[in-house]
Design a protein around this motif. Structure first.
Motif, mmCIF file in Angstrom:
data_model
loop_
_atom_site.group_PDB
_atom_site.id
_atom_site.type_symbol
_atom_site.label_atom_id
_atom_site.label_comp_id
_atom_site.label_asym_id
_atom_site.label_seq_id
_atom_site.Cartn_x
_atom_site.Cartn_y
_atom_site.Cartn_z
ATOM 1 N N LEU A 158 -4.706 0.952 3.336
ATOM 2 C CA LEU A 158 -4.219 1.865 2.301
ATOM 3 C C LEU A 158 -4.081 1.105 0.992
ATOM 4 O O LEU A 158 -3.555 -0.004 0.967
ATOM 5 N N ARG A 159 -4.528 1.716 -0.084
ATOM 6 C CA ARG A 159 -4.393 1.127 -1.419
ATOM 7 C C ARG A 159 -3.416 1.984 -2.217
ATOM 8 O O ARG A 159 -3.656 3.176 -2.417
ATOM 9 N N HIS B 232 -10.497 2.925 -8.963
ATOM 10 C CA HIS B 232 -9.551 2.290 -8.043
ATOM 11 C C HIS B 232 -10.230 1.621 -6.848
ATOM 12 O O HIS B 232 -9.579 1.357 -5.853
ATOM 13 N N LEU B 233 -11.501 1.384 -6.955
ATOM 14 C CA LEU B 233 -12.218 0.724 -5.852
ATOM 15 C C LEU B 233 -12.178 -0.778 -6.011
ATOM 16 O O LEU B 233 -12.153 -1.292 -7.123
ATOM 17 N N ALA C 141 2.491 7.429 3.646
ATOM 18 C CA ALA C 141 1.044 7.611 3.517
ATOM 19 C C ALA C 141 0.337 7.299 4.836
ATOM 20 O O ALA C 141 -0.530 8.056 5.292
ATOM 21 N N ALA C 142 0.724 6.207 5.485
ATOM 22 C CA ALA C 142 0.120 5.844 6.771
ATOM 23 C C ALA C 142 0.436 6.892 7.837
ATOM 24 O O ALA C 142 -0.429 7.269 8.627
ATOM 25 N N PHE D 57 -2.394 7.345 -3.166
ATOM 26 C CA PHE D 57 -2.978 6.267 -2.380
ATOM 27 C C PHE D 57 -4.436 6.617 -2.106
ATOM 28 O O PHE D 57 -4.840 7.775 -2.202
ATOM 29 N N SER D 58 -5.204 5.618 -1.726
ATOM 30 C CA SER D 58 -6.557 5.875 -1.229
ATOM 31 C C SER D 58 -6.797 4.959 -0.036
ATOM 32 O O SER D 58 -6.069 3.982 0.174
ATOM 33 N N VAL D 59 -7.803 5.319 0.721
ATOM 34 C CA VAL D 59 -8.191 4.496 1.856
ATOM 35 C C VAL D 59 -9.700 4.638 2.040
ATOM 36 O O VAL D 59 -10.232 5.743 2.051
#
Length: 150
Positions: A70-71, A148-149, A51-52, A101-103
């Motif tokens: 990254l979450r 997801h925050l 993901a990164a 994932f989220s960022v």
């Protein structure tokens, strides 16, 4: 010959604190908008590392673990690979497992697209971004973003 893609990928939803979502337009399919996506490079590559890597390769954004984190949603989707992209996978492979994932990034974060992969980007309110995605799994992830925050 290029090796076959591994049918395990990551999806990274990039957003601001006020739920503006970054979408990028595919170079090989103009009009197809999406979040950052990409397959793992080798079997066993940690999904967070993929993901990164994909985040940086596709947008120039660096997940530094401090300001930009990254979450991992601990959520994955299995979907049927679009027929036009199945040639990238080993014969008989028709499904992919996508890890989400989220960022969260500051609104003024510069975006540097990889021109061989993407030709345009846009920041959109999350509901509008979900509507614009060509991928239903991407749209669903964007719609889940408020849960997801923080």
């Amino acid at each position: 010959m290029k090796p076959y893609k591994i049918p395990e990928s990551v999806l990274v939803v990039i957003h601001t604190a006020d739920l503006q979502v970054l979408l990028i337009e595919r170079a090989d399919r103009p009009g197809f908008w999406q979040s950052v996506t990409g397959s793992i490079d080798v079997i066993g590559e940690p999904f967070i590392e993929a993901a990164a890597r994909e985040l940086f390769e596709e947008t120039g954004i660096v997940a530094d673990g401090k300001r930009i984190v990254l979450r991992d949603w601990q959520l994955s989707n299995i979907y049927t690979i679009y027929p036009e992209w199945r040639h990238r996978y080993a014969p008989g492979v028709v499904e992919n497992t996508e890890h989400i994932f989220s960022v969260e990034v500051p609104r003024d974060t510069p975006v540097t697209l990889s021109p061989r992969e993407h030709i345009n980007h846009a920041w959109l309110p999350h509901l509008e971004a979900a509507d614009k995605c060509f991928s239903s799994s991407n749209a669903e992830a964007i719609l889940l973003l408020p849960r997801h925050l923080g």
